[in-house]
Design a protein around this motif. Structure first.
Motif, PDB file in Angstrom:
ATOM      1  N   TYR A 134       0.854  -1.182   0.000  1.00 44.96           N
ATOM      2  CA  TYR A 134       0.000   0.000   0.000  1.00 44.96           C
ATOM      3  C   TYR A 134       0.894   1.237   0.000  1.00 44.96           C
ATOM      4  CZ  TYR A 134      -3.962   3.040   1.011  1.00 44.96           C
ATOM      5  OH  TYR A 134      -4.933   4.007   0.918  1.00 44.96           O
ATOM      6  N   PRO A 135       0.694   2.137  -0.962  1.00 42.25           N
ATOM      7  CA  PRO A 135       1.538   3.346  -1.010  1.00 42.25           C
ATOM      8  C   PRO A 135       1.472   4.125   0.302  1.00 42.25           C
ATOM      9  CG  PRO A 135       0.252   3.125  -3.027  1.00 42.25           C
ATOM     10  CD  PRO A 135      -0.265   2.090  -2.077  1.00 42.25           C
ATOM     11  N   GLY A 136       2.614   4.241   0.947  1.00 37.57           N
ATOM     12  CA  GLY A 136       2.656   4.931   2.221  1.00 37.57           C
ATOM     13  C   GLY A 136       2.564   4.021   3.417  1.00 37.57           C
ATOM     14  N   GLY A 137       2.272   2.728   3.178  1.00 37.26           N
ATOM     15  CA  GLY A 137       2.248   1.761   4.251  1.00 37.26           C
ATOM     16  C   GLY A 137       0.923   1.705   4.992  1.00 37.26           C
ATOM     17  N   PRO A 138       0.865   0.868   6.020  1.00 37.25           N
ATOM     18  CA  PRO A 138      -0.398   0.621   6.720  1.00 37.25           C
ATOM     19  C   PRO A 138      -0.974   1.839   7.432  1.00 37.25           C
ATOM     20  CG  PRO A 138       1.444  -0.423   7.860  1.00 37.25           C
ATOM     21  CD  PRO A 138       1.956   0.027   6.537  1.00 37.25           C
ATOM     22  N   GLU A 139      -0.121   2.695   7.992  1.00 36.78           N
ATOM     23  CA  GLU A 139      -0.628   3.898   8.648  1.00 36.78           C
ATOM     24  C   GLU A 139      -1.392   4.774   7.653  1.00 36.78           C
ATOM     25  OE1 GLU A 139      -0.822   4.820  11.674  1.00 36.78           O
ATOM     26  OE2 GLU A 139       0.935   4.291  12.877  1.00 36.78           O
ATOM     27  N   LYS A 140      -0.886   4.829   6.437  1.00 40.38           N
ATOM     28  CA  LYS A 140      -1.561   5.618   5.399  1.00 40.38           C
ATOM     29  C   LYS A 140      -2.888   4.964   5.014  1.00 40.38           C
ATOM     30  CE  LYS A 140      -1.303   9.157   2.480  1.00 40.38           C
ATOM     31  NZ  LYS A 140      -2.502   9.007   1.687  1.00 40.38           N
ATOM     32  N   LYS A 494       4.463  11.749   1.362  1.00 41.10           N
ATOM     33  CA  LYS A 494       5.659  12.216   0.677  1.00 41.10           C
ATOM     34  C   LYS A 494       6.499  11.045   0.193  1.00 41.10           C
ATOM     35  CE  LYS A 494       9.660  15.289   1.224  1.00 41.10           C
ATOM     36  NZ  LYS A 494      10.362  16.213   2.153  1.00 41.10           N
ATOM     37  N   PHE A 495       6.665  10.041   1.063  1.00 40.99           N
ATOM     38  CA  PHE A 495       7.470   8.876   0.690  1.00 40.99           C
ATOM     39  C   PHE A 495       6.853   8.141  -0.492  1.00 40.99           C
ATOM     40  CE2 PHE A 495       8.743   4.400   1.114  1.00 40.99           C
ATOM     41  CZ  PHE A 495      10.121   4.539   1.196  1.00 40.99           C
ATOM     42  N   ALA A 496       5.533   7.975  -0.450  1.00 45.14           N
ATOM     43  CA  ALA A 496       4.848   7.255  -1.522  1.00 45.14           C
ATOM     44  C   ALA A 496       4.978   7.988  -2.849  1.00 45.14           C
ATOM     45  CB  ALA A 496       3.375   7.062  -1.171  1.00 45.14           C
ATOM     46  N   SER A 497       4.796   9.305  -2.842  1.00 43.24           N
ATOM     47  CA  SER A 497       4.859  10.053  -4.096  1.00 43.24           C
ATOM     48  C   SER A 497       6.269  10.048  -4.678  1.00 43.24           C
ATOM     49  CB  SER A 497       4.389  11.494  -3.872  1.00 43.24           C
ATOM     50  OG  SER A 497       5.249  12.181  -2.969  1.00 43.24           O
ATOM     51  N   ASP A 501       7.491   7.023  -8.373  1.00 39.55           N
ATOM     52  CA  ASP A 501       8.162   7.411  -9.619  1.00 39.55           C
ATOM     53  C   ASP A 501       9.581   6.850  -9.685  1.00 39.55           C
ATOM     54  OD1 ASP A 501       5.928   8.797 -10.429  1.00 39.55           O
ATOM     55  OD2 ASP A 501       6.643  10.743  -9.692  1.00 39.55           O
ATOM     56  N   ILE A 502      10.273   6.856  -8.554  1.00 39.51           N
ATOM     57  CA  ILE A 502      11.652   6.348  -8.544  1.00 39.51           C
ATOM     58  C   ILE A 502      11.672   4.861  -8.859  1.00 39.51           C
ATOM     59  CG2 ILE A 502      13.594   5.784  -7.019  1.00 39.51           C
ATOM     60  CD1 ILE A 502      13.261   8.512  -5.729  1.00 39.51           C
ATOM     61  N   GLN A 503      10.789   4.095  -8.258  1.00 39.35           N
ATOM     62  CA  GLN A 503      10.782   2.651  -8.495  1.00 39.35           C
ATOM     63  C   GLN A 503      10.449   2.323  -9.943  1.00 39.35           C
ATOM     64  OE1 GLN A 503       8.039   1.360  -5.466  1.00 39.35           O
ATOM     65  NE2 GLN A 503       9.603   1.308  -3.874  1.00 39.35           N
ATOM     66  N   THR A 504       9.525   3.075 -10.520  1.00 38.59           N
ATOM     67  CA  THR A 504       9.193   2.850 -11.931  1.00 38.59           C
ATOM     68  C   THR A 504      10.407   3.111 -12.810  1.00 38.59           C
ATOM     69  OG1 THR A 504       6.873   3.449 -11.575  1.00 38.59           O
ATOM     70  CG2 THR A 504       7.702   3.577 -13.833  1.00 38.59           C
ATOM     71  N   TYR A 505      11.089   4.213 -12.558  1.00 39.12           N
ATOM     72  CA  TYR A 505      12.282   4.563 -13.339  1.00 39.12           C
ATOM     73  C   TYR A 505      13.404   3.562 -13.098  1.00 39.12           C
ATOM     74  CZ  TYR A 505      16.292   7.327 -14.950  1.00 39.12           C
ATOM     75  OH  TYR A 505      17.439   7.760 -15.592  1.00 39.12           O
ATOM     76  N   ALA A 538      13.581  10.494   0.648  1.00 38.60           N
ATOM     77  CA  ALA A 538      13.118   9.149   0.998  1.00 38.60           C
ATOM     78  C   ALA A 538      14.096   8.465   1.937  1.00 38.60           C
ATOM     79  CB  ALA A 538      12.925   8.317  -0.271  1.00 38.60           C
ATOM     80  N   ILE A 539      15.395   8.646   1.712  1.00 38.96           N
ATOM     81  CA  ILE A 539      16.405   8.062   2.595  1.00 38.96           C
ATOM     82  C   ILE A 539      16.280   8.639   4.003  1.00 38.96           C
ATOM     83  CG2 ILE A 539      18.889   7.970   3.058  1.00 38.96           C
ATOM     84  CD1 ILE A 539      19.333   7.754   0.031  1.00 38.96           C
ATOM     85  N   GLN A 540      16.050   9.924   4.092  1.00 44.70           N
ATOM     86  CA  GLN A 540      15.899  10.550   5.405  1.00 44.70           C
ATOM     87  C   GLN A 540      14.673  10.011   6.136  1.00 44.70           C
ATOM     88  OE1 GLN A 540      16.003  14.829   5.013  1.00 44.70           O
ATOM     89  NE2 GLN A 540      17.981  14.815   3.957  1.00 44.70           N
TER      90      GLN A 540
END
Length: 552
Positions: A134-140, A494-497, A501-505, A538-540
């Motif tokens: 799930y984009p953003g994980g379970p909390e999202k 923020k992490f999901a957005s 895109d990064i994973q697709t690229y 994302a690393i942060q």
């Protein structure tokens, strides 16, 4: 079966008859006895608090349950409802489950999941990889109003799971978010023996024919694959051998070959510092090696488009020399499928490769007790308390036996106080794998919301080759593996957005670099592109999440 991520991935009311309610209560230990002191269950199964406040929970008879199917089951049945375990569960609970299965193809399954979530037409239960599905994980997912926070429901209505978490605080730490939220009924691997189950494997009969040893380094692998390509180990006089099949999806699971360079295909930790593998200098070295192997015909030319049936065909028609396989769904599966067709067919496990002979592998597959797979209750569920009771059954003594072994006297028998699988399950006829044989009765050879028993797993490893594989694949230190961290609600969006895109690229460029469509010389441009897309943010987020996890 190959690992896909199926890295991927997968229940609403439950009415116990009085006897079953008592049985579950007995499994709950002191925690449930305390609950019993405050409540009673009438003959219809409706729980009424002693203080006079009725729960008003209607009897649960039907449940819509979304979960990914598995090839071992889909080859024999249309839905899990046909599985003996679930037919028996319906008899015991009175709950009829309508399973909703997406296509087996991981990409299609992901697309269907996203469409389901976006449509708001949700089933009662969704079982999936919540930590990365799930984009953003379970909390999202909770913040978005898709699934429920379960802490209070588990505390009141799930005595079996509650007791397990009290006895195993490390399990509770893994299934809980940083804010203390429990969001699913988890699939748990109960012992180290059940946490290692796939790795590199080769055709031992091909090695023997060519006088070769099992490779341990990347250079030794290259030499073996060259020999497979050039020396006709299948003996048909044709240069049709496929030395190695590396499924692009396998890169997502603990870095089977990429790990030789000390990195993985995602986030990892190095001495407590979070890094992103696909932008490290070592990743360029890996891509350079894979591009060379691809150009020389050492990699399956179809690797960019994974196809389970095509893979099965290549393995069973004496074309494929090596890959990364499950222990049960790979080594055992193909050994059983080929035992009549080709008695000389033999697979053997290989260590996770390293760059320097004698080094201990850093990366390898070893799961935590919890891997992110769990059954969450959706906000569309009208009977969450009864659903919690239904799900909790799997964590009690009777449920544990049913989910691990199936039906006593049919798929297992008791000997000296232990469940023993029937011989016919472990020694099926030629053309049928052990995994397929067991899948008629349970989901215990892949995953479900329950605790997998090491007693089951050690029986499942029937062949000497399987026992050896467990030993060989258990060698990596896995010291750099990230635990199942969770971003905060503020971080999730923020992490999901950023990462979508990064994973697709990243995935697109992986194929291009390996297949030569993109020159390796453009690697620095690729890194700068990912940096411009926000990877440092994302690393942060991952770094902060790791530090919070370590403080749980």
């Amino acid at each position: 079966m190959r690992v896909v991520n199926t890295k991927m991935k997968q229940a609403s009311s439950f009415m116990l008859v009085a006897a079953l309610a008592a049985a579950v209560a007995g499994c709950g230990g002191n925690g449930n006895q305390k609950e019993e002191a405050n409540s009673s269950t009438n003959a219809s199964g409706t729980e009424t608090k002693q203080n006079g406040n009725a729960s008003d929970q209607p009897k649960l008879t039907n449940l819509k349950y979304w979960v990914a199917n598995h090839s071992a089951a889909s080859a024999q049945m249309k839905t899990y409802a046909e599985m003996e375990m679930y037919k028996e569960l319906e008899k015991r609970t009175g709950v009829k489950v309508e399973f909703q299965h997406p296509p087996l193809d991981p990409q299609q399954a992901k697309e269907q999941f996203n469409l389901m979530i976006a449509s708001n037409e949700l089933p009662d239960v969704i079982e999936t990889y919540w930590t990365d599905g799930y984009p953003g994980g379970p909390e999202k997912a909770i913040e978005d109003g898709k699934i429920m926070k379960l802490n209070d429901l588990i505390d009141q209505y799930a005595p079996n799971l509650k007791k397990l978490l009290e006895e195993h605080p490390d399990w509770k730490k893994q299934i809980t978010t940083d804010s203390g939220t429990i969001y699913s009924f988890p699939f748990l691997r109960g012992d180290d023996k059940v946490r290692v189950f796939f790795g590199p494997a080769l055709r031992q009969d091909w090695l023997d024919k060519l006088g070769l040893s099992v490779p341990t380094t990347v250079d030794e692998w290259y030499a073996v694959l060259k020999a497979f390509k050039e020396k006709d180990p299948n003996g048909n006089g044709k240069a049709d051998e496929i030395p190695f099949y590396i499924d692009k999806d396998l890169l997502n699971v603990d870095a089977p070959f990429l790990g030789a360079w000390g990195i993985n295909y995602n986030f990892y930790q190095d001495g407590g510092t979070v890094k992103y593998g696909p932008i490290q200098p070592e990743y360029k070295e890996f891509l350079t090696t894979m591009n060379k192997w691809y150009k020389e015909g050492l990699l399956d030319q179809d690797f960019a488009a994974p196809n389970a049936k095509l893979f099965d065909n290549k393995m069973t028609t004496n074309l494929l020399g090596s890959s990364v396989l499950y222990n049960g769904g790979g080594i055992a599966k193909y050994t059983n499928l080929m035992k009549d067709a080709d008695p000389s067919f033999k697979l053997t496990a290989a260590p996770y490769p390293v760059l320097k002979a004698g080094d201990t592998p850093i990366w390898g597959q070893k799961d935590f007790a919890y891997t992110g797979i769990g059954a969450a209750i959706t906000t569309s569920n009208e009977n969450p308390a009864e659903t919690v009771k239904w799900l909790d059954y799997a964590y009690g003594q009777e449920g544990e036996m049913l989910f691990n072994y199936g039906l006593e006297g049919v798929s297992y028998k008791m000997e000296n106080g232990k469940a023993v699988l029937m011989p016919e399950l472990l020694n099926p006829p030629g053309g049928v794998s052990v995994q397929q044989s067991i899948a008629k009765y349970t989901r215990s050879t892949w995953s479900a919301p329950y605790v997998l028993s090491d007693n089951f797993q050690m029986q499942y490893l029937v062949l000497p080759e399987q026992k050896k594989a467990l030993e060989v694949w258990s060698q990596p230190t896995v010291e750099r593996k990230m635990p199942l961290v969770t971003p905060t609600q503020e971080e999730s969006g923020k992490f999901a957005s950023v990462m979508t895109d990064i994973q697709t690229y990243r995935d697109e460029m992986l194929l291009k670099f390996i297949m030569g469509a993109e020159p390796i010389e453009n690697f620095d441009k690729y890194v700068k592109k990912i940096q411009s897309m926000g990877i440092e943010d994302a690393i942060q987020i991952q770094q902060a999440a790791l530090e919070r996890f370590n403080k749980r």
